[in-house]
Scaffold this motif. Sequence first.
Motif, short mmCIF file in Angstrom:
data_model
loop_
_atom_site.label_atom_id
_atom_site.label_comp_id
_atom_site.label_asym_id
_atom_site.label_seq_id
_atom_site.Cartn_x
_atom_site.Cartn_y
_atom_site.Cartn_z
N GLU A 6 -4.32 -32.41 16.79
CA GLU A 6 -4.39 -31.70 15.52
C GLU A 6 -3.75 -30.31 15.67
O GLU A 6 -3.73 -29.74 16.77
CB GLU A 6 -5.84 -31.49 15.08
N SER A 7 -3.33 -29.77 14.54
CA SER A 7 -2.86 -28.39 14.49
C SER A 7 -3.04 -27.86 13.08
O SER A 7 -3.26 -28.64 12.14
CB SER A 7 -1.39 -28.29 14.91
N GLY A 8 -2.97 -26.54 12.94
CA GLY A 8 -3.00 -25.93 11.62
C GLY A 8 -4.27 -25.20 11.25
O GLY A 8 -4.35 -24.62 10.17
N GLY A 9 -5.26 -25.23 12.11
CA GLY A 9 -6.49 -24.52 11.79
C GLY A 9 -6.28 -23.02 11.80
O GLY A 9 -5.24 -22.51 12.21
N GLY A 10 -7.30 -22.30 11.33
CA GLY A 10 -7.21 -20.84 11.32
C GLY A 10 -8.34 -20.22 10.54
O GLY A 10 -9.31 -20.90 10.17
N LEU A 11 -8.19 -18.92 10.30
CA LEU A 11 -9.18 -18.14 9.55
C LEU A 11 -8.61 -17.79 8.19
O LEU A 11 -7.51 -17.20 8.11
CB LEU A 11 -9.53 -16.88 10.33
N VAL A 12 -9.33 -18.17 7.13
CA VAL A 12 -8.89 -17.86 5.77
C VAL A 12 -10.08 -17.33 4.98
O VAL A 12 -11.23 -17.45 5.40
CB VAL A 12 -8.30 -19.09 5.06
N HIS A 13 -9.78 -16.76 3.82
CA HIS A 13 -10.82 -16.31 2.91
C HIS A 13 -11.18 -17.42 1.93
O HIS A 13 -10.38 -18.34 1.69
CB HIS A 13 -10.35 -15.08 2.14
N SER A 14 -12.35 -17.32 1.39
CA SER A 14 -12.80 -18.28 0.39
C SER A 14 -11.78 -18.38 -0.74
O SER A 14 -11.30 -17.36 -1.22
CB SER A 14 -14.16 -17.85 -0.15
N GLY A 15 -11.47 -19.61 -1.15
CA GLY A 15 -10.51 -19.84 -2.21
C GLY A 15 -9.08 -20.07 -1.74
O GLY A 15 -8.24 -20.51 -2.52
N GLU A 16 -8.81 -19.76 -0.51
CA GLU A 16 -7.47 -19.95 0.03
C GLU A 16 -7.26 -21.38 0.52
O GLU A 16 -8.16 -22.22 0.45
CB GLU A 16 -7.21 -18.93 1.14
N SER A 17 -6.06 -21.64 1.03
CA SER A 17 -5.68 -23.01 1.44
C SER A 17 -5.21 -23.05 2.88
O SER A 17 -4.77 -22.04 3.44
CB SER A 17 -4.55 -23.52 0.54
N LEU A 18 -5.33 -24.22 3.47
CA LEU A 18 -4.79 -24.52 4.79
C LEU A 18 -4.29 -25.94 4.78
O LEU A 18 -4.80 -26.78 4.02
CB LEU A 18 -5.86 -24.39 5.88
N ILE A 19 -3.32 -26.23 5.64
CA ILE A 19 -2.90 -27.61 5.83
C ILE A 19 -3.01 -27.95 7.31
O ILE A 19 -2.48 -27.24 8.16
CB ILE A 19 -1.49 -27.86 5.27
N LEU A 20 -3.73 -29.01 7.59
CA LEU A 20 -3.86 -29.50 8.96
C LEU A 20 -2.89 -30.64 9.18
O LEU A 20 -2.59 -31.41 8.27
CB LEU A 20 -5.29 -29.99 9.22
N SER A 21 -2.42 -30.77 10.42
CA SER A 21 -1.51 -31.84 10.78
C SER A 21 -2.09 -32.63 11.95
O SER A 21 -2.76 -32.07 12.82
CB SER A 21 -0.14 -31.29 11.17
N CYS A 22 -1.81 -33.92 11.96
CA CYS A 22 -2.21 -34.79 13.05
C CYS A 22 -0.99 -35.61 13.48
O CYS A 22 -0.35 -36.24 12.64
CB CYS A 22 -3.33 -35.71 12.60
N LYS A 76 7.95 -38.71 10.14
CA LYS A 76 7.66 -37.59 11.02
C LYS A 76 6.45 -37.87 11.92
O LYS A 76 6.01 -36.98 12.65
CB LYS A 76 7.40 -36.33 10.19
N ASN A 77 5.91 -39.09 11.80
CA ASN A 77 4.77 -39.47 12.65
C ASN A 77 3.61 -38.48 12.49
O ASN A 77 2.97 -38.12 13.48
CB ASN A 77 5.21 -39.55 14.13
N THR A 78 3.36 -38.07 11.26
CA THR A 78 2.38 -37.02 11.02
C THR A 78 1.52 -37.35 9.81
O THR A 78 2.01 -37.87 8.80
CB THR A 78 3.07 -35.66 10.79
N VAL A 79 0.23 -37.05 9.94
CA VAL A 79 -0.71 -37.14 8.83
C VAL A 79 -1.19 -35.73 8.51
O VAL A 79 -1.47 -34.95 9.43
CB VAL A 79 -1.90 -38.05 9.18
N TYR A 80 -1.27 -35.42 7.22
CA TYR A 80 -1.63 -34.08 6.78
C TYR A 80 -2.96 -34.09 6.04
O TYR A 80 -3.31 -35.06 5.37
CB TYR A 80 -0.55 -33.53 5.85
N LEU A 81 -3.65 -32.97 6.14
CA LEU A 81 -4.83 -32.75 5.30
C LEU A 81 -4.64 -31.40 4.62
O LEU A 81 -4.77 -30.35 5.26
CB LEU A 81 -6.11 -32.76 6.12
N GLN A 82 -4.27 -31.46 3.34
CA GLN A 82 -4.11 -30.25 2.54
C GLN A 82 -5.48 -29.85 2.02
O GLN A 82 -6.14 -30.62 1.31
CB GLN A 82 -3.15 -30.51 1.38
N MET A 83 -5.89 -28.65 2.35
CA MET A 83 -7.23 -28.17 1.96
C MET A 83 -7.07 -26.96 1.04
O MET A 83 -6.59 -25.92 1.47
CB MET A 83 -8.03 -27.80 3.21
#
Length: 126
Positions: A6-22, A76-83
């Motif tokens: 996995e990749s893409g984690g981090g620190l965000v504020h409430s209401g913001e977005s992140l996308i994780l990749s696998c 791209k051999n990748t699965v995403y999780l858009q949050m």
Amino acid sequence: QFRVVESGGGLVHSGESLILSCTAPGDSLDAYAVGWYRQAPGKEREGVSCISSSGDSTHYADSVKGRFTISRDNGKNTVYLQMNNLKPEDTAVYYCADPFVGSCAGWQGLLYYAYWGQGTQVTVSS
């Protein structure tokens, strides 16, 4: 060594977005469903989402419906999780998991998955 990473984690504020990749370095995810799980401190690991090998079937936990979107790019051999619209209660370590089958039929069961990644931390501050 992990089959999925996995990749893409981090620190965000409430209401913001992140996308994780696998992805599966040196291997292929094309023929397999992929699930996302998360585990918050002191809590059990819970299923968040799953996508079938073809991408035609997707599943979500009630707590993330309407905010998270799972997708895949087999080229791209990748699965995403858009949050989107992240909340403090989404704070957890997020894991990618591969059941080594193409279906999400048992996606909410931990034992459904043959391979797990090492996890990526997502922290949402209020």
